[in-house]
Design a protein around this motif. Sequence first.
Motif, PDB file in Angstrom:
ATOM      1  N   ASP A  78       0.850  -1.191   0.000  1.00 25.18           N
ATOM      2  CA  ASP A  78       0.000   0.000   0.000  1.00 25.18           C
ATOM      3  C   ASP A  78       0.889   1.245   0.000  1.00 25.18           C
ATOM      4  OD1 ASP A  78      -1.825   2.037   0.320  1.00 25.18           O
ATOM      5  OD2 ASP A  78      -2.645   1.287   2.212  1.00 25.18           O
ATOM      6  N   GLU A 137       3.881   7.536   3.287  1.00 18.41           N
ATOM      7  CA  GLU A 137       3.816   8.874   3.877  1.00 18.41           C
ATOM      8  C   GLU A 137       4.409   8.879   5.283  1.00 18.41           C
ATOM      9  OE1 GLU A 137       0.366  11.692   5.698  1.00 18.41           O
ATOM     10  OE2 GLU A 137      -0.088  10.729   3.794  1.00 18.41           O
ATOM     11  N   ALA A 148       0.434   4.271  -0.165  1.00 19.76           N
ATOM     12  CA  ALA A 148      -0.006   5.415   0.641  1.00 19.76           C
ATOM     13  C   ALA A 148       0.644   5.393   2.030  1.00 19.76           C
ATOM     14  CB  ALA A 148      -1.529   5.419   0.773  1.00 19.76           C
TER      15      ALA A 148
END
Length: 183
Positions: A35, A40, A37
């Motif tokens: 994933d 971050e 994301a």
Amino acid sequence: MNRPMQTCPECGATHSHNQTCNDDLNTLLVWETKDPAKWEAHHLMVLSYHLQHPTMYSQDGLNAASKLLAEFIETNTTPEQVRRRDRTRLNSNRRTYKITSSSTPYAHYKHPVHWPMTVADIIAGGPDNYMTNIKAWARSIYDQLKATENLTSAKQEPPTTPKTRPMTNQQKPLGKHWKPRHK
């Protein structure tokens, strides 16, 4: 069947038989790979893991890492801002101290630290809670380092160890416009 629990001597995390903090770190890296994301919070994850395992650092590296965590937490500095600002200063050919530990004595905190949250807690929270838990983990480390007077403030420069030998021209960084000379 009860499996014996093992406790990490550095961070205090408990693991089932044959598991280690490094296994948990690798699991977190897999979660990030699956994933994107989650990347971050990658900087906080890696920094948190290493700050709780200080023998991976030299003493100067540990001080610099705690300063970096303070900067991320206190000023919301981004990893990109740090990379841009420190690119030259932290270049391994120019840096005046080692970040990682290559021999004893290993880095250590001046005062004992009890970690209320460890990498094992992030694993227990599962991948769906990754972002929230990583941020809480980093904050708990910051709070503990501050409470135990082990935090190198974002406003302080880490101590440096003098270089043992001068840099030669062959060791200087190549730079982004370097081109090989062929004759």
